[in-house]
Scaffold this active site. Structure first.
Site, mmCIF file in Angstrom:
data_model
loop_
_atom_site.group_PDB
_atom_site.id
_atom_site.type_symbol
_atom_site.label_atom_id
_atom_site.label_comp_id
_atom_site.label_asym_id
_atom_site.label_seq_id
_atom_site.Cartn_x
_atom_site.Cartn_y
_atom_site.Cartn_z
ATOM 1 N N HIS A 82 0.836 -1.215 0.000
ATOM 2 C CA HIS A 82 0.000 0.000 0.000
ATOM 3 C C HIS A 82 0.875 1.271 0.000
ATOM 4 C CE1 HIS A 82 -3.520 -2.445 1.149
ATOM 5 N NE2 HIS A 82 -2.827 -2.928 2.141
HETATM 6 O O1 RIB Z 1 -4.990 0.215 4.657
HETATM 7 C C1 RIB Z 1 -3.592 0.197 4.501
HETATM 8 C C2 RIB Z 1 -2.953 1.297 5.284
HETATM 9 O O2 RIB Z 1 -3.216 1.111 6.671
HETATM 10 C C3 RIB Z 1 -1.418 1.305 5.160
HETATM 11 O O3 RIB Z 1 -0.945 2.611 5.299
HETATM 12 C C4 RIB Z 1 -0.973 0.462 6.312
HETATM 13 O O4 RIB Z 1 0.350 0.787 6.753
HETATM 14 C C5 RIB Z 1 -1.967 0.879 7.362
HETATM 15 O O5 RIB Z 1 -1.516 2.101 7.927
#
Ligand code: RIB
Ligand code: CA
Length: 310
Positions: free
Chosen positions: A240
């Site tokens: 992500h």
């Molecule tokens: O949904 C994914 C996000 O939430 C990413 O930034 C992960 O590190 C968590 O913070």
């Protein structure tokens, strides 16, 4: 070819596994100059996120990058973390040596405002965590949108289900009020949500190839991925946060749409849901990533960090 002058950027993190990889990518990409990292309660509490961030920077040799601790919880709701996903220490159980690096005294929102003013509209932000710090910075300095060039936010699920509830993505769900303040602001935001981030993944097979390599980036990704592949027993996990770094450094990695964004701040099961608003009166409009060049990202990520992924 390295650009003449890398863009100054602040990372806002809740270091966690994918945050750590995003920090590594941002520190290694020639297009970016990380001038600071702000921390916030999210995957883990703020204190753990701050310690993890300092240790990752030190492990990567970036000990002169200042770390500014931020908000210790969401604006309104109690903090709910994601240790089950990131491991008890937030780094997949991987123990990094402590960092001797200094901490800046400034609190994260003040650090953001000060840096934005100093860079006179040239500063970018990559927000990889709940948006509490940025929301407070906006309340402290309503003119902040004039001083920031681009704000890339890892957050939202616009055309796909959420990852913490069927409706909400984790960063938005932890602090929906902060996300609503950002979405309603005139900040130049690019939302990079689950619509695209779930399509760029680190696989067990790639992990096996990285294990045993001895450069820092390989040891980092191999170590922090242990919890996912040995404890959670998954076949892959989404990158992500690294995709957001790539989306700022090389914008053509993602396909962008334009729309206003609403955030559900109610008390029902849809809290944290993000929706696109289009048409007359849908203001302010932001950029929304709805497509991704997976191959291009994978090559950028693996070549920049020297990993055998492609
Ligand atoms: O949904 C994914 C996000 O939430 C990413 O930034 C992960 O590190 C968590 O913070
Ligand atoms: Ca994160």
């Amino acid at each position: 070819m390295a650009p003449d002058n890398p863009r100054p950027v602040i990372l806002d993190v809740d270091t966690g596994v994918d945050d750590a990889l995003a920090i590594a990518l941002a520190c290694r990409l020639p297009e970016l100059e990380v001038i600071g990292v702000t921390t916030v309660a999210g995957n883990v509490d703020q204190r753990q996120a701050t310690e993890n961030t300092r240790r990752v920077l030190h492990f990567l040799g970036a000990i002169d990058v200042p770390v500014a601790p931020g908000m210790t919880g969401p604006l309104v709701r109690p903090h709910q973390d994601a240790r089950a996903y990131h491991g008890p220490n937030g780094l997949g159980g991987f123990e990094l040596p402590p960092s001797p690096g200094r901490m800046v005294g400034a609190h994260a929102p003040e650090f953001i405002i000060q840096a934005a003013r100093e860079h006179q509209g040239e500063l970018d932000m990559i927000c990889l965590a709940p948006l509490t710090n940025l929301a407070v910075a906006l309340r402290l300095e309503p003119e902040l949108p004039r001083f920031l060039h681009r704000v890339v936010v890892m957050g939202g699920a616009f055309t796909v289900p959420g990852n913490i509830t069927p409706y909400a993505e984790f960063n938005i769900w932890v602090d929906p009020e902060a996300a609503a303040i950002v979405a309603r602001s005139e900040l130049p935001v690019t939302f990079v949500g689950l619509d695209v981030t779930t399509r760029v993944r680190f696989t067990r097979e790639q992990w096996e190839r990285c294990r045993g390599l001895d450069h820092a980036e390989a040891r980092l990704i191999a170590g922090i991925s242990t919890w996912a592949f040995e404890h959670r027993q998954v076949d892959s996990y989404a990158l992500h946060d690294p995709l957001c770094v790539a989306a700022l450094a090389v914008p053509s990695v993602v396909g962008l749409d334009q729309a206003a964004v609403t955030v559900d701040t109610g008390l029902w099961n849809t809290v944290g849901e993000t929706r696109l608003l289009r048409g007359d009166g849908a203001r302010p409009e932001h950029l929304i990533a709805l497509d991704v060049d997976v191959e291009r990202f994978t090559v950028l990520f693996s070549e920049t960090l020297g990993l055998p992924l492609a």
